[in-house]
Design a protein around this motif. Structure first.
Motif, short mmCIF file in Angstrom:
data_model
loop_
_atom_site.label_atom_id
_atom_site.label_comp_id
_atom_site.label_asym_id
_atom_site.label_seq_id
_atom_site.Cartn_x
_atom_site.Cartn_y
_atom_site.Cartn_z
N VAL C 187 -29.23 22.65 -25.89
CA VAL C 187 -28.63 21.32 -26.00
C VAL C 187 -27.48 21.15 -25.02
N VAL C 188 -26.55 22.11 -25.04
CA VAL C 188 -25.37 21.94 -24.19
C VAL C 188 -25.73 21.98 -22.70
N PRO C 189 -26.51 22.97 -22.26
CA PRO C 189 -26.86 22.93 -20.83
C PRO C 189 -27.57 21.64 -20.43
N MET C 195 -26.36 16.20 -17.67
CA MET C 195 -25.87 14.83 -17.52
C MET C 195 -24.95 14.68 -16.33
N GLU C 196 -24.40 15.80 -15.88
CA GLU C 196 -23.49 15.68 -14.74
C GLU C 196 -24.21 15.20 -13.49
N PHE C 197 -25.54 15.32 -13.50
CA PHE C 197 -26.30 14.75 -12.39
C PHE C 197 -26.11 13.24 -12.33
N GLY C 198 -25.73 12.65 -13.45
CA GLY C 198 -25.55 11.20 -13.51
C GLY C 198 -24.51 10.69 -12.55
N ILE C 199 -23.69 11.60 -12.06
CA ILE C 199 -22.66 11.21 -11.11
C ILE C 199 -23.28 10.57 -9.88
N VAL C 200 -24.58 10.84 -9.70
CA VAL C 200 -25.27 10.33 -8.51
C VAL C 200 -25.20 8.80 -8.46
N LEU C 201 -25.10 8.16 -9.64
CA LEU C 201 -25.07 6.70 -9.65
C LEU C 201 -23.83 6.15 -8.96
N GLN C 202 -22.79 6.97 -8.85
CA GLN C 202 -21.59 6.52 -8.15
C GLN C 202 -21.71 6.77 -6.64
N TYR C 203 -22.79 7.44 -6.23
CA TYR C 203 -22.94 7.78 -4.83
C TYR C 203 -24.00 6.94 -4.13
N LEU C 204 -24.66 6.07 -4.92
CA LEU C 204 -25.82 5.39 -4.37
C LEU C 204 -25.52 4.67 -3.07
N HIS C 205 -24.32 4.07 -2.97
CA HIS C 205 -24.01 3.27 -1.79
C HIS C 205 -23.98 4.13 -0.53
N ALA C 206 -23.76 5.42 -0.70
CA ALA C 206 -23.59 6.26 0.47
C ALA C 206 -24.86 6.99 0.86
N VAL C 207 -25.91 6.85 0.04
CA VAL C 207 -27.10 7.64 0.32
C VAL C 207 -27.94 6.96 1.39
N ASN C 208 -28.41 7.78 2.31
CA ASN C 208 -29.18 7.30 3.45
C ASN C 208 -30.40 6.48 3.07
N HIS C 209 -31.28 7.12 2.29
CA HIS C 209 -32.54 6.49 1.98
C HIS C 209 -32.67 6.33 0.48
N ARG C 210 -33.13 5.17 0.11
CA ARG C 210 -33.27 4.85 -1.28
C ARG C 210 -34.28 5.78 -1.95
N GLN C 211 -35.37 6.07 -1.24
CA GLN C 211 -36.42 6.89 -1.86
C GLN C 211 -35.91 8.29 -2.15
N SER C 212 -34.91 8.72 -1.39
CA SER C 212 -34.55 10.13 -1.49
C SER C 212 -33.76 10.44 -2.75
N ASP C 334 -18.28 17.83 -28.46
CA ASP C 334 -18.14 16.41 -28.15
C ASP C 334 -18.96 15.98 -26.93
N VAL C 335 -19.01 16.86 -25.96
CA VAL C 335 -19.55 16.44 -24.66
C VAL C 335 -21.00 15.93 -24.74
N PRO C 336 -21.92 16.64 -25.43
CA PRO C 336 -23.31 16.16 -25.35
C PRO C 336 -23.48 14.69 -25.71
N SER C 337 -22.95 14.27 -26.85
CA SER C 337 -23.16 12.87 -27.24
C SER C 337 -22.42 11.92 -26.31
N TYR C 338 -21.20 12.33 -25.94
CA TYR C 338 -20.37 11.50 -25.07
C TYR C 338 -21.05 11.29 -23.71
N PHE C 339 -21.54 12.37 -23.16
CA PHE C 339 -22.17 12.29 -21.84
C PHE C 339 -23.47 11.50 -21.92
N VAL C 340 -24.23 11.73 -22.99
CA VAL C 340 -25.50 11.01 -23.10
C VAL C 340 -25.24 9.52 -23.13
N PHE C 341 -24.24 9.11 -23.91
CA PHE C 341 -23.94 7.68 -23.98
C PHE C 341 -23.56 7.15 -22.60
#
Lengths: 401, 528, 371
Positions: C187-189, C195-212, C334-341
């Motif tokens: 659960v925790v991993p 969920m930390e991969f979700g940070i990618v949503l803050q990087y979308l503007h900088a990514v070269n190709h949308r498909q990537s 706390d983190v799992p539920s918080y991050f999922v939300f």
């Protein structure tokens, strides 16, 4: 104005931040001011106190390539008594000038009295401390740990390195099991709960590997001689150099046939006869001939008989050590671990009573010996000693090799 | 006739306009008023005397050529007098026409390169450049006679970048010679040289050299833009130019590749880079540059490519060692003694017994004395320099250890660091590393390895943030470009390096199409 | 100035360090609390977290193109609700970064600088990521790329050296206690680190190709779970049941290494390697935070808050998680539920809202294919 203001502001900010670090160098330790600890000894003292002996390096007396050979010994030992290990170690600051540097510790010696009262109390200290690494060697002293740490190990100038060398080269011959902290704790935490540690003896100020100390759950329950340790090593798959000697028909001194066993594999089967556990050990060993009896000829019959006798001798030695383990209540052969890994369901029900079950278990061994090599000669030189004027036997048609 | 002259004049106007723009914003005011050349000899002589007032080395001579007075002006020392005699004075005496006019004199001097000068500024420029100005009484233009022979040395070995193999020629202080050295190696009209005059007083010629069907056009445009924006008084060497055209002024790392080897420049041009040369500088520099290029030596390209791998790796190691070795030693001795093997720790501890200074200070003292030694050896005449290094070695190496001032280990470490820094092929790396060492030693003294890693991280952030003419400095490593890795840690064999570096975005990315060498089927005797 | 762009390789590297930076320190510890022998199954299962994020990112990009999450929140929900949600997201990034920094302080302080105050260690770390973020996303990504080969050498070497102590039997019998501990351990991993991969949503503007973006997500999820599985398996094989009580099992694995008399106690090197990757992780989060703050408060550039923000993370790490064990407790409970939300629900809802808004505006008009 901005051009003046900005550097000034930056400077002020930097100055404020540097105040945070002013007391700096928190962890600084100069090498000149340290006592390098290479060995720790724990002994039981009166009134529930523990006597801690530290072996400190005396760098100027350690011989080096640059010729730093001093007059005195390469190390010195200091002893302190306290209620617990950590208190004793802390107390050393009142006894020895220069601070203790524990990170390079490589040897922990437990006095046998301490070991018989249980080592588990010391484990947490060694596991938790950031200074100790798990590759340090745990050994038990026959007698006082203090004496082991003070003994001479020439030609190795540093005692703790000497002890490690002794133990490691003995273990390489399978006359000891690896007793680094890592393996001791692994064995302690396995379901067999039976660590084995090297046992060191001091005689006339010199060190000797006296065998191994058997433990059950951190308490020393018995000892094994190096010969018994060889048999114990055979109970776990592995490699090493185990010597098996088969007496010659002529029972003169210094005559026998010797085999050198270099690798072996253990297989096991378990069954139940009623409530009684029956363990069948099948050991496949392979080795080479180290020596033949005088006049020995390496032909098929001799090979077969050497093999048969060797198997029987190994079998006897295994049985002896298993009986010893059963009587001491130590599962150093890892039978419990094997049961758990292969029959986890059974273990869940009966694991709690394992030491009882093991003590009454019926253990049988079958040994299969393979002689792979015969060294550099086939027959013993005595075969030819009276017949040097004749052609070899096969040449005379008397014997086909 | 008139028509023809007008055409000439038109061309001239455009030429002078162009030359005006070369002078930058100040418009060359230091060359005197930009008025037309006066039309009498006395006025001309007077105007030159005005402009070159108190110039003792100015030589003027008035020659009477059968009734027409001719004025000759030049600067002493920069003109080859015998050549002047031979090509100007002798022909002038051989004019038999009475009162010859400008055209006749031009005819007589037809074997020389003559250029008309129409303004006082052009006249002054020519005199300053070391030419001879010839004025015929009554003419509306002056003539320049090219018989300049500015003092300089001949082409010599590249002293600062010696190599074992390959050509040994190095640039000299003359731009013309340097360009000729390049032309000798690239015999193609595609080798372009664009020159501009930079410097209000020095009027130095700065050239942008590139191969126009390789280089990315925007790169040349960018170089033009940066150079035309310059406004300085003198530009006597490339170092000033380097600082003025760099992308990031606030960095200690070399942002251009300086070289005095024409073969290296040719290599750079073929990679799609441009070279900037300044008249009077015995070296030139190339942009854009990448970190890994600076750790390559010309020898790498002349040596077996397999052997190059080890040497390149060694150099990369040398770079980091020269930066970090003293600080690592300090960190190991004062914070992270765990990392040392026990016997080493014991031997270090016995060495350190009785050394009065803390390890950090010991390191700093040794490093400073090493620097002093180096600086002293560098500035002194060669004969004295050697004795300085001998004395210094004795003092630092042996006596200091015997006196118990420093430990032998520290001497070894500082010396090894020095060695590592000398192994760097580009001198531009030596000084930054030497000085960053001090910072690293300080943080090592404060936090041990943690400090070194933190500062190292900041350094990496700084390095990857650099760009040289728009190309990322950390080259094909970060950002990663697999193709360009062919010439970084390894030097791929030439047949494999069939393309120019992608990061240079060249117009013509292919170098060649040589196949992998080996015996062909015919030569091995097999039937095709 | 031209817009800063990062390539898909750089994105993968950045994402790997984002999860692995502290993951390699904490995940084996967290797993050890639930299961020892079967920890490697848990890490394999934990890739589910990254895949969930990928699914949400797919939905999000479909509806909202390559807009940053905070930007999209403002566009979709308007200035008030959007800002409030944006603040929630930004706070999530901030608190995550505080957690990471706190873990770093504890790790370094516990292992090699025991007497150095934690605020000093934290401050050192803050300078690194403040500087990297100030220099921009390209520099951050390149730094990650530069560190990658270094760690890619150090890591395998350490693992190879410790292989000699590995005993595969420590992992037998497989699944002796059933699936329950394994799932609990996953659960925790999955839900904290995945969920930390979700940070990618803050990087979308900088990514070269949308498909990537999606490819990068899947790739980094796969790589991270493979690396973690290997590391966990070897750690368990080497240290055995001690994993269940050790705070830093991987460190302990490295501490075990001893080759002759000259190569031992090399755990400091491991700490250094982990430290440099955590610097990247801190930078990745901090950049996302700065971009978020820029959107919410209409700042001119993310640089404005690079330094003050780093200081606030520094202060936060010490103030929020002062006591021993608070970080671990926070991560596990706390983190799992918080991050999922924050990472799954908010972007998904935003995407759905955008879709609904689009439908409403286009009602009556001929249906347009939203690509």
């Amino acid at each position: 104005m901005k051009s003046v203001w900005r550097p000034c502001a930056t400077l002020v900010v930097i100055l404020i931040w540097t105040t945070l670090f002013l007391s700096g160098c928190y962890d600084l330790r100069e090498v000149n001011d340290m006592n390098i600890v290479t060995g720790i000894g724990l002994d039981e003292a009166e009134n529930g106190m523990v006597r801690v002996t530290l072996q400190l390096v005396n760098p100027n007396n350690v011989p080096s390539a640059a010729g730093g050979q001093g007059s005195g010994r390469a190390f010195l030992t200091r002893t302190v008594e306290a209620r617990s290990v950590e208190q004793a170690v802390n107390k050393f600051s009142e006894v020895v000038p220069h601070f203790l540097y524990l990170s390079h510790n490589t040897l922990v010696v437990f006095g046998d009295a301490y070991a018989k009262h249980g080592l588990s109390r010391a484990f947490d200290y060694f596991e938790r401390s950031r200074f100790f690494r798990r590759n340090q060697l745990f050994v038990v002293a026959q007698g006082e740990a203090r004496d082991v740490l003070a003994a001479s190990t020439t030609p190795e100038p540093l005692n703790s390195f000497g002890v490690r060398f002794l133990v490691e080269q003995t273990a390489r011959r399978a006359r000891l099991l690896d007793s680094e902290q890592l393996s001791v704790l692994k064995a302690y935490l396995s379901v067999s709960k039976s660590p084995v540690m090297a046992l060191i003896d001091v005689r006339d100020g010199r060190l000797r590997v006296a065998g191994a100390a058997l433990f059950r759950e951190g308490t020393m329950v018995g000892t094994l001689t190096p010969n018994e340790m060889e048999a114990l090593s055979l109970l776990r798959s592995g490699r090493g150099e185990i010597s098996v000697s088969i007496p010659c028909p002529t029972s003169a001194a210094d005559t026998n046939t010797s085999l050198q066993i270099d690798s072996w594999r253990r297989n096991m089967r378990s069954s139940f006869v009623g409530q009684r556990l029956h363990l069948e050990i099948q050991l496949t060993v392979s080795g080479e001939i180290e020596r033949l009896c005088p006049g020995g000829q390496l032909n098929k019959q001799v090979l077969r008989s050497v093999q048969r006798e060797g198997e029987a001798i190994i079998q006897r030695r295994l049985r002896t050590v298993i009986e010893k383990l059963q009587s001491d209540g130590s599962d150093a052969g890892g039978f419990g671990q094997w049961m758990f890994q292969n029959h986890p369901g059974w273990w869940r029900e009966h694991g709690a009573d394992w030491s009882d079950i093991f003590q009454h278990a019926d253990v049988s061994c079958a040994v299969q010996l393979q002689i792979r090599r015969a060294g550099l000669s086939s027959n013993a030189p005595e075969v030819m000693v009276n017949e040097v004027d004749k052609a070899p036997k096969a040449g005379r048609g008397e014997d086909i090799p | 006739m008139f028509h023809k002259r007008k055409g000439k004049k038109m061309r001239h106007m455009s030429l002078s306009l162009e030359s005006n723009s070369q002078y930058g914003s100040l418009g060359g005011a230091e060359l005197g008023p930009d008025s037309p050349v006066p039309d009498t000899l006395s006025a001309m002589a007077q105007s030159i005397q005005e402009d070159w007032d108190r110039c003792a080395d100015l030589q003027t001579r008035i020659v009477d050529v059968r009734g027409t007075k001719v004025l000759l002006v030049w600067i002493r020392g920069s003109v080859n007098l015998s050549r002047l005699e031979l090509s100007v004075l002798t022909p002038l005496t051989e004019i038999y026409r009475e009162r010859p006019r400008l055209e006749h004199i031009q005819w007589a001097l037809r074997s020389c390169r003559l250029n008309p000068l129409r303004t006082r500024r052009e006249v002054n420029q020519m005199i300053a450049d070391g030419g001879v100005v010839l004025y015929v009484d009554g003419a509306s233009v002056a003539l320049s006679v090219d018989s300049g022979d500015a003092p300089g040395r001949s082409v010599d070995k590249a002293e600062n970048e010696p190599t074992l193999y390959g050509p040994q020629e190095g640039f000299v202080e003359s731009l013309d010679v340097n360009l000729a050295l390049l032309r000798k190696r690239i015999r193609s009209p595609h080798l372009k040289v664009e020159s501009r005059r930079v410097g209000e007083y020095s009027h130095s010629e700065v050239s942008i050299v590139y191969v126009d069907n390789i280089v990315k056009p925007q790169l040349v445009e960018e170089a033009r833009r940066r150079i035309s924006g310059l406004s300085v008084d003198t530009m006597s060497d490339i170092y000033k130019l380097m600082e003025l055209v760099t992308d990031v002024p606030k960095t200690v790392f070399p942002m251009v590749e300086e070289t005095e080897r024409p073969d290296r420049v040719v290599g750079g041009l073929m990679q799609g880079r441009i070279a900037l040369m300044v008249d009077g500088a015995p070296s030139c520099f190339m942009v854009p540059v990448q970190f890994v290029t600076l750790l390559a030596s010309a020898d790498d390209y002349y040596m077996n490519f397999i052997l190059t791998l080890f040497i390149r790796l060694l150099r990369h190691m040398a770079f980091w060692l020269s930066l970090l070795l003293p600080s690592l030693y300090v960190a190991l001795l004062t914070y992270n003694q765990d990392l040392m093997p026990t016997p080493l720790l014991i031997s270090v501890a016995s060495q350190h017994r009785g050394i009065p200074l803390p390890t950090v200070l010991e390191a700093l003292v040794m490093m400073v004395s090493f620097e002093l030694l180096r600086e002293a050896g560098l500035r002194l005449p060669r004969a004295v320099g050697q004795s300085v290094s001998i004395v210094g070695t004795l003092i630092i190496g042996d006596a200091a250890v015997r006196a118990g001032l420093v430990s032998a280990g520290m001497v070894i470490v500082v010396a090894a660091t020095g060695m590592a820094s000398f192994a760097l092929p580009v001198y531009g790396f030596v000084n930054p590393n030497r000085q960053l060492q001090y910072l690293f030693v300080l943080v090592a003294g404060l936090f041990g390895l943690v400090g070194i890693v933190t500062l190292g991280y900041l350094l990496v952030v700084h390095l990857v943030s650099l760009r040289s003419f728009g190309v990322p400095y950390m080259g094909p490593i970060a950002p990663l470009n697999f193709h360009d890795l062919k010439d970084t840690f390894v030097r791929a064999p030439w047949y494999a390096m069939d393309r120019r570096p992608e990061q240079m975005e060249t117009v013509n990315p292919r170098r060649g199409r040589t196949r992998r060498p080996g015996p062909t089927k015919q030569s091995t005797g097999e039937n095709p | 100035m031209e817009k800063e762009r990062i390539s898909s390789t750089q994105l993968v590297v950045l994402l790997i360090w984002t999860t692995l930076g502290t993951g390699i320190v904490t995940i084996p510890y967290v797993l050890g609390l639930f299961t020892v022998r079967d920890g490697w199954i848990s890490t394999l299962l934990s890739s589910a977290g990254g895949l969930l994020v990928t699914a949400v990112a797919w939905l999000y990009i479909r509806m909202l193109e390559m807009r940053r999450l905070t930007e999209a929140l403002l566009r979709t929900f308007g200035p008030v609700v959007g800002r409030a949600l944006g603040l929630w997201v930004v706070f999530w990034i901030w608190i995550s970064n505080c957690t990471v920094l706190r873990e770093l302080e504890l790790f370094v302080g516990n292992t090699i600088l025991p007497r150095t105050p934690e605020y000093v260690i934290g401050f050192l770390a803050s300078t690194t990521f403040a500087y990297a973020v100030y220099m921009g996303v390209e520099v951050l990504a390149r730094t990650g790329e530069f560190i990658l080969p270094l760690s890619a050498v150090v890591g395998p070497v350490l693992i190879m050296l410790s292989l000699q102590y590995m005993d595969i039997h420590e992992m037998m019998p497989v699944l002796a206690d059933g699936w329950s501990p394994v799932l609990r351990g996953a659960v925790v991993p999955a839900l904290a680190y995945g969920m930390e991969f979700g940070i990618v949503l803050q990087y979308l503007h900088a990514v070269n190709h949308r498909q990537s973006v999606l490819g990068s997500l899947v790739m980094s999820t796969g790589l991270v779970s493979v690396v973690l599985t290997i590391v966990v398996a070897i750690t368990v094989g080497v240290t055995g049941h001690s994993v269940s009580y050790l705070n830093y099992p991987v460190l302990e694995m490295v501490r075990t290494i001893r080759v002759g008399r000259f190569l031992e106690r090399i755990d400091t090197l491991y700490v250094m390697a982990v430290m440099s990757t955590i610097f990247i992780k801190l930078g990745a989060f901090h950049y996302a935070w700065c971009e978020g703050m820029k959107d919410i408060f209409g700042l001119s550039s993310h640089r404005t808050l690079a330094v003050p923000g780093a200081l606030s993370v520094w202060a936060g790490s010490l103030a929020v998680f002062a006591k021993a064990g608070t970080v671990e407790h926070f991560i596990i409970t706390d983190v799992p539920s918080y991050f999922v939300f924050t990472v799954l629900v908010i972007p998904a809802v935003t995407a759905l809202a955008a879709w609904w808004k689009q439908r409403r505006t286009h009602r009556g008009a001929p249906r347009r294919n939203v690509a």
